[in-house]
Design a protein around this motif. Structure first.
Motif, PDB file in Angstrom:
ATOM      1  N   GLU A   3       0.858  -1.182   0.000  1.00 36.33           N
ATOM      2  CA  GLU A   3       0.000   0.000   0.000  1.00 36.33           C
ATOM      3  C   GLU A   3       0.898   1.237   0.000  1.00 36.33           C
ATOM      4  O   GLU A   3       1.907   1.290   0.707  1.00 36.33           O
ATOM      5  CB  GLU A   3      -0.882  -0.003   1.245  1.00 36.33           C
ATOM      6  N   ILE A   5       1.346   5.014   1.052  1.00 34.20           N
ATOM      7  CA  ILE A   5       0.807   5.992   1.993  1.00 34.20           C
ATOM      8  C   ILE A   5       1.552   7.296   1.776  1.00 34.20           C
ATOM      9  O   ILE A   5       2.770   7.361   1.940  1.00 34.20           O
ATOM     10  CB  ILE A   5       0.952   5.498   3.445  1.00 34.20           C
ATOM     11  N   LEU A  13       5.776   2.794   1.795  1.00 35.80           N
ATOM     12  CA  LEU A  13       5.226   1.576   1.202  1.00 35.80           C
ATOM     13  C   LEU A  13       5.014   0.598   2.342  1.00 35.80           C
ATOM     14  O   LEU A  13       5.919   0.360   3.138  1.00 35.80           O
ATOM     15  CB  LEU A  13       6.193   0.987   0.168  1.00 35.80           C
ATOM     16  N   ASP A  14       3.811   0.037   2.418  1.00 34.14           N
ATOM     17  CA  ASP A  14       3.455  -0.870   3.502  1.00 34.14           C
ATOM     18  C   ASP A  14       2.961  -2.189   2.909  1.00 34.14           C
ATOM     19  O   ASP A  14       1.849  -2.284   2.420  1.00 34.14           O
ATOM     20  CB  ASP A  14       2.371  -0.236   4.368  1.00 34.14           C
ATOM     21  N   GLU A  16       1.820  -5.145   4.160  1.00 32.94           N
ATOM     22  CA  GLU A  16       1.332  -5.710   5.423  1.00 32.94           C
ATOM     23  C   GLU A  16       1.427  -7.228   5.472  1.00 32.94           C
ATOM     24  O   GLU A  16       1.654  -7.813   6.536  1.00 32.94           O
ATOM     25  CB  GLU A  16      -0.108  -5.265   5.674  1.00 32.94           C
ATOM     26  N   TRP A  32       2.813   4.960  10.588  1.00 32.39           N
ATOM     27  CA  TRP A  32       1.813   5.428   9.631  1.00 32.39           C
ATOM     28  C   TRP A  32       1.333   6.830   9.983  1.00 32.39           C
ATOM     29  O   TRP A  32       1.211   7.686   9.110  1.00 32.39           O
ATOM     30  CB  TRP A  32       0.636   4.449   9.582  1.00 32.39           C
TER      31      TRP A  32
END
Length: 132
Positions: A3, A5, A13-14, A16, A32
């Motif tokens: 993801e 953000i 960049l995440d 998860e 975040w």
């Protein structure tokens, strides 16, 4: 897939699904939140620290120019223990070591990943923190 953000000073960049719950990202109100609110170099330094210490590579700081910031890691493999949870954690593979599964499938080379040791991960061969 990670993801994206968007932040004020830097982006994040995440990925998860790679999280091994090392808890470096939950200090100082969470990485975040810091990304979304960071207005000075001190906050950016904290974000960078959180991302660089993420053993799984879940979090990657990205400059506004699009450069991904990755820590320099010598090649190595070690076991991550989680004394706080009294659990043995994943294998920490660092420094861009190629990973191939038993069937010969090669995964994209990454600077840092965590591999499941307990067999509970739904994202094998990667750790998804199911050992917790």
């Amino acid at each position: 897939m990670a993801e994206f953000i968007e932040g004020k000073q830097v982006d994040l960049l995440d990925a998860e699904d790679l999280c091994a719950v090392a808890r470096f990202c939950d200090t100082k109100s969470g990485t975040w939140n810091l990304v979304r609110k960071a207005e000075n170099v001190d906050a950016v330094d904290i974000i960078k620290h959180h991302c660089e210490y993420c053993p799984s590579g879940r979090l990657t700081m990205v400059t506004k120019e699009g450069e991904r910031i990755e820590p320099y890691l010598m090649q190595g493999i070690s076991l991550l223990d989680d004394p706080e949870a009294a659990e043995k954690g994943p294998l920490w593979v660092k420094g861009g070591i190629e990973i191939e599964d038993a069937q010969g499938k090669c995964y994209p080379v990454r600077n840092r990943v965590t591999l499941c040791c307990c067999g509970k991960s739904k994202n094998k061969p990667f750790c998804d923190s199911s050992h917790m």
